[in-house]
Design a protein around this motif. Structure first.
Motif, PDB file in Angstrom:
ATOM      1  N   VAL A 193       0.860  -1.187   0.000  1.00 10.12           N
ATOM      2  CA  VAL A 193       0.000   0.000   0.000  1.00 10.12           C
ATOM      3  C   VAL A 193       0.897   1.239   0.000  1.00 10.12           C
ATOM      4  O   VAL A 193       1.927   1.273   0.687  1.00 10.12           O
ATOM      5  N   ALA A 194       0.507   2.226  -0.807  1.00 10.15           N
ATOM      6  CA  ALA A 194       1.275   3.483  -0.840  1.00 10.15           C
ATOM      7  C   ALA A 194       1.066   4.207   0.493  1.00 10.15           C
ATOM      8  O   ALA A 194      -0.062   4.274   0.988  1.00 10.15           O
ATOM      9  N   PRO A 195       2.135   4.710   1.090  1.00  8.16           N
ATOM     10  CA  PRO A 195       2.009   5.375   2.395  1.00  8.16           C
ATOM     11  C   PRO A 195       0.925   6.460   2.423  1.00  8.16           C
ATOM     12  O   PRO A 195       0.145   6.530   3.359  1.00  8.16           O
ATOM     13  N   GLU A 196       0.889   7.283   1.347  1.00  5.09           N
ATOM     14  CA  GLU A 196      -0.104   8.364   1.357  1.00  5.09           C
ATOM     15  C   GLU A 196      -1.532   7.822   1.291  1.00  5.09           C
ATOM     16  O   GLU A 196      -2.456   8.406   1.860  1.00  5.09           O
ATOM     17  N   ALA A 197      -1.691   6.655   0.613  1.00  2.00           N
ATOM     18  CA  ALA A 197      -3.018   6.035   0.546  1.00  2.00           C
ATOM     19  C   ALA A 197      -3.428   5.527   1.923  1.00  2.00           C
ATOM     20  O   ALA A 197      -4.580   5.706   2.352  1.00  2.00           O
ATOM     21  N   LEU A 198      -2.473   4.920   2.626  1.00  4.31           N
ATOM     22  CA  LEU A 198      -2.769   4.411   3.971  1.00  4.31           C
ATOM     23  C   LEU A 198      -3.156   5.557   4.906  1.00  4.31           C
ATOM     24  O   LEU A 198      -4.168   5.479   5.622  1.00  4.31           O
ATOM     25  N   ILE A 199      -2.363   6.628   4.855  1.00  5.00           N
ATOM     26  CA  ILE A 199      -2.649   7.791   5.723  1.00  5.00           C
ATOM     27  C   ILE A 199      -4.009   8.387   5.369  1.00  5.00           C
ATOM     28  O   ILE A 199      -4.802   8.744   6.248  1.00  5.00           O
ATOM     29  N   SER A 200      -4.282   8.460   4.067  1.00  4.60           N
ATOM     30  CA  SER A 200      -5.552   9.033   3.615  1.00  4.60           C
ATOM     31  C   SER A 200      -6.743   8.223   4.145  1.00  4.60           C
ATOM     32  O   SER A 200      -7.728   8.788   4.633  1.00  4.60           O
ATOM     33  N   VAL A 201      -6.632   6.890   4.070  1.00  2.00           N
ATOM     34  CA  VAL A 201      -7.730   6.031   4.551  1.00  2.00           C
ATOM     35  C   VAL A 201      -7.906   6.189   6.061  1.00  2.00           C
ATOM     36  O   VAL A 201      -9.032   6.295   6.570  1.00  2.00           O
ATOM     37  N   ILE A 202      -6.771   6.225   6.769  1.00  2.00           N
ATOM     38  CA  ILE A 202      -6.852   6.350   8.233  1.00  2.00           C
ATOM     39  C   ILE A 202      -7.516   7.680   8.613  1.00  2.00           C
ATOM     40  O   ILE A 202      -8.384   7.728   9.496  1.00  2.00           O
ATOM     41  N   LYS A 203      -7.131   8.742   7.907  1.00  2.00           N
ATOM     42  CA  LYS A 203      -7.723  10.060   8.202  1.00  2.00           C
ATOM     43  C   LYS A 203      -9.216  10.078   7.879  1.00  2.00           C
ATOM     44  O   LYS A 203      -9.991  10.803   8.501  1.00  2.00           O
ATOM     45  N   GLN A 204      -9.558   9.268   6.884  1.00  2.00           N
ATOM     46  CA  GLN A 204     -10.960   9.172   6.497  1.00  2.00           C
ATOM     47  C   GLN A 204     -11.773   8.485   7.604  1.00  2.00           C
ATOM     48  O   GLN A 204     -12.930   8.819   7.832  1.00  2.00           O
ATOM     49  N   LEU A 205     -11.144   7.534   8.283  1.00  2.26           N
ATOM     50  CA  LEU A 205     -11.862   6.719   9.275  1.00  2.26           C
ATOM     51  C   LEU A 205     -11.768   7.268  10.702  1.00  2.26           C
ATOM     52  O   LEU A 205     -12.587   6.928  11.547  1.00  2.26           O
ATOM     53  N   VAL A 206     -10.733   8.069  10.955  1.00  2.00           N
ATOM     54  CA  VAL A 206     -10.539   8.594  12.323  1.00  2.00           C
ATOM     55  C   VAL A 206     -10.837  10.091  12.323  1.00  2.00           C
ATOM     56  O   VAL A 206     -10.055  10.880  11.786  1.00  2.00           O
ATOM     57  N   PRO A 207     -11.956  10.486  12.891  1.00  2.00           N
ATOM     58  CA  PRO A 207     -12.301  11.916  12.917  1.00  2.00           C
ATOM     59  C   PRO A 207     -11.233  12.721  13.662  1.00  2.00           C
ATOM     60  O   PRO A 207     -10.796  12.328  14.726  1.00  2.00           O
ATOM     61  N   GLY A 208     -10.815  13.805  13.037  1.00  2.00           N
ATOM     62  CA  GLY A 208      -9.838  14.691  13.687  1.00  2.00           C
ATOM     63  C   GLY A 208      -8.396  14.287  13.502  1.00  2.00           C
ATOM     64  O   GLY A 208      -7.492  14.949  14.006  1.00  2.00           O
TER      65      GLY A 208
ATOM     66  N   LEU B  57      10.042   3.971   2.588  1.00  2.00           N
ATOM     67  CA  LEU B  57       9.540   3.182   3.719  1.00  2.00           C
ATOM     68  C   LEU B  57       8.362   2.314   3.285  1.00  2.00           C
ATOM     69  O   LEU B  57       8.230   1.155   3.697  1.00  2.00           O
ATOM     70  N   GLY B  58       7.526   2.866   2.427  1.00  2.00           N
ATOM     71  CA  GLY B  58       6.392   2.090   1.913  1.00  2.00           C
ATOM     72  C   GLY B  58       6.848   0.980   0.990  1.00  2.00           C
ATOM     73  O   GLY B  58       6.310  -0.134   1.012  1.00  2.00           O
ATOM     74  N   ALA B  59       7.888   1.278   0.188  1.00  2.00           N
ATOM     75  CA  ALA B  59       8.366   0.293  -0.790  1.00  2.00           C
ATOM     76  C   ALA B  59       9.000  -0.919  -0.124  1.00  2.00           C
ATOM     77  O   ALA B  59       9.110  -1.986  -0.733  1.00  2.00           O
ATOM     78  N   VAL B  60       9.401  -0.764   1.145  1.00  2.00           N
ATOM     79  CA  VAL B  60      10.043  -1.873   1.863  1.00  2.00           C
ATOM     80  C   VAL B  60       9.059  -3.037   2.075  1.00  2.00           C
ATOM     81  O   VAL B  60       9.465  -4.155   2.395  1.00  2.00           O
ATOM     82  N   GLN B  61       7.778  -2.800   1.833  1.00  2.00           N
ATOM     83  CA  GLN B  61       6.796  -3.882   1.945  1.00  2.00           C
ATOM     84  C   GLN B  61       7.105  -5.043   0.992  1.00  2.00           C
ATOM     85  O   GLN B  61       6.606  -6.151   1.172  1.00  2.00           O
ATOM     86  N   PHE B  62       7.949  -4.749  -0.024  1.00  2.00           N
ATOM     87  CA  PHE B  62       8.309  -5.807  -0.978  1.00  2.00           C
ATOM     88  C   PHE B  62       8.877  -7.020  -0.246  1.00  2.00           C
ATOM     89  O   PHE B  62       8.675  -8.152  -0.642  1.00  2.00           O
ATOM     90  N   GLN B  63       9.606  -6.769   0.873  1.00  2.00           N
ATOM     91  CA  GLN B  63      10.268  -7.878   1.571  1.00  2.00           C
ATOM     92  C   GLN B  63       9.229  -8.829   2.144  1.00  2.00           C
ATOM     93  O   GLN B  63       9.403 -10.047   2.084  1.00  2.00           O
ATOM     94  N   ASP B  64       8.155  -8.286   2.690  1.00  2.00           N
ATOM     95  CA  ASP B  64       7.112  -9.145   3.257  1.00  2.00           C
ATOM     96  C   ASP B  64       6.433  -9.942   2.147  1.00  2.00           C
ATOM     97  O   ASP B  64       6.118 -11.121   2.320  1.00  2.00           O
TER      98      ASP B  64
END
Lengths: 121, 366
Positions: free
Chosen positions: A105-120, B264-271
């Motif tokens: 998962v792209a880091p920004e996508a993960l952060i975006s989803v978390i922000k979407q689910l956690v108010p504030g 840091l995100g790309a390191v998921q390749f290892q898993d």
């Protein structure tokens, strides 16, 4: 500060995603499998959101969600796994998962989803 | 001797030889099959080492990226502090320059007023000195008149003869006095002119108006004030350049932070590769176990376990069912020629046309 519980049997995933979330301003607790995650939940504090892997030793993600939901009905729980098949998603949804993310998962996508689910957040 | 019996004997020997050769081949295959387990163990161990190495590399990478991120943050923070301090110090210097300009302007006005007052006073003095010169001129006129009177007296004294001798002496003294007076008056006049000239020099240009020295002073003071304003402007320009540079550093630090997050995100390749390798390790373990069982079956040292007697196709299917990601199923389907899974599940490993692929979204909220 909002806290996220990361559950994964991969040390690499825990390290990298922990760093990503900390950089984004979250507090992070980690667990290596479902059993350890339940212990972390029991010890508190209650996280604002949980991100869990599916395939883990001792207690997998589905089993963990089922157990966690008994005491944490409203905490958003995201599955983060290499698995993308619909049957597994259906199983996760039935267990009480809030959403499904496929690795990597792209880091920004993960952060975006978390922000979407956690108010504030 | 029975001819039939005679011809049968060589055939029986040949069959015995063939059976012995077959038994030897079977024994060789059996031993080789049992050796496969050892080979699979080695390969499994090697793959385990690969997983360990990639995990060490990935964790090291994460640690290094966090160090880079921390350093970038420290650099950005340092620059920010530096700019803040420069802002404070240059701002203070700028304010001081402003106050200095203000004080200087006030000083200029005071000095100009003072000099203008002084010039006016000196100009008054010059005029008074000129007035004194008029008195010396009057004295010289009186001296001239006295001289004329003395001449007339001398003439009259000469006419009087001896009776005028005394008067003659007085007339000569008067004449001498008038000359002395004229000389003294001229010297006084010269002294007054010299004094007036010096006073005009004090005023600046000798014109006696007093305006040029003031304007010259004002021009010089204005020059200093302008220099001060230039310093002020230089401070502003320096601050602006500093802010521009700091902004660039900040942007680059921000870009670097974004890049480290991506890494840091790309390191998921290892898993992901770890899970793929673990599947291969499990398959190798099954392959070794199956080789051992078949080898033992061939050399007759053990009967085959029904669980190990499953066909290779069944093993392939079992392998496919254990996959944990779509990539594994796709590779499996491409390799075996079996239909690609349409719903994420593996199809039996028999050849067939690829099923239509339905992509599951990478992100879904329930």
């Amino acid at each position: 500060m909002h806290h996220v519980l990361l559950v994964d049997d991969s040390k690499t995933i825990l390290m990298s995603l922990r760093a990503v979330l900390v950089k984004a301003g979250f507090g992070v607790a980690t667990a290596g499998d479902g059993v350890e995650a339940l212990e972390v939940l029991k010890a508190g504090p209650k996280p604002s959101l949980i991100v869990t892997d599916l395939n883990m030793p001792r207690l997998n993600g589905i089993g963990f969600i089922k157990e966690a939901r008994k005491t944490n009905r409203f905490v958003p729980i995201l599955m983060l796994t290499t698995e993308s098949q619909q049957s597994s998603r259906d199983e996760g949804k039935a267990a009480g998962a809030t959403g499904w993310l496929v690795k990597p998962v792209a880091p920004e996508a993960l952060i975006s989803v978390i922000k979407q689910l956690v108010p504030g957040a | 001797m029975n001819p039939v019996r005679r011809t049968w004997r060589p055939h029986r020997r040949l069959r015995r030889q063939q059976a012995a050769a077959t038994a030897e081949r079977v024994g060789t295959v059996g031993r080789e099959l049992q050796a496969v387990a050892g080979l699979c163990d080695v390969l499994t161990g090697q793959l385990g080492a690969v997983v360990e190495e990639t995990e060490v590399a990935a964790t090291t990478l994460v640690e290094r990226m966090l160090m880079i991120d921390s350093s970038a943050g420290a650099v950005a923070g340092g620059i920010s502090d530096l700019v803040q301090r420069a802002d404070d110090q240059l701002g203070e210097a700028r304010a001081q320059a402003g106050r200095s300009t203000e004080s200087l302007t006030m000083l200029v006005e005071l000095v100009v007023d003072f000099v203008a007052g002084r010039d006016a006073a000196v100009l008054g003095l010059v005029q008074e000195v000129h007035a004194l010169n008029r008195h010396s001129e009057a004295i010289r006129k009186i001296a001239k008149a006295t001289n004329v009177l003395a001449l007339n007296a001398q003439i009259e004294a000469a006419r009087a003869g001896s009776a005028g001798a005394g008067f003659q002496v007085v007339a000569e003294e008067v004449q001498s006095l008038s000359r002395t007076s004229d000389t003294a008056a001229r010297q006084i006049g010269d002294g007054i002119e010299e004094l007036a000239a010096r006073l005009r020099e004090v005023l600046g240009d000798g014109a006696g108006t007093g305006t040029t020295s003031v304007s010259s002073l004002r021009a010089r003071m204005d020059g200093i004030t302008q220099d001060n304003r230039d310093v002020h402007r230089l401070f502003d320009e320096a601050l602006e350049r500093l802010h521009t540079s700091a902004s660039k550093v900040d942007d680059e630090a921000s870009d670097l932070a974004g890049l480290t997050t991506d890494v840091l995100g790309a390191v998921q390749f290892q898993d992901i590769t770890r899970q793929m390798v673990e599947q291969v390790q499990q398959a190798l373990a099954g392959l070794g176990k199956r080789g051992t069982a078949l080898g033992q079956l061939l050399d007759g040292t053990a009967a085959i376990d029904p669980a190990d007697a499953a066909s290779a196709t069944a093993s392939l299917d079992a392998l496919c069912q254990g996959y944990v990601m779509q990539k594994q199923r796709d590779v499996h389907a491409a390799t075996t020629g079996s239909p690609a899974p349409s719903d994420g599940r593996c199809s039996p490993g028999r050849p067939g046309p690829p099923a239509p692929r339905k992509e599951a979204p990478a992100f879904e909220l329930f």
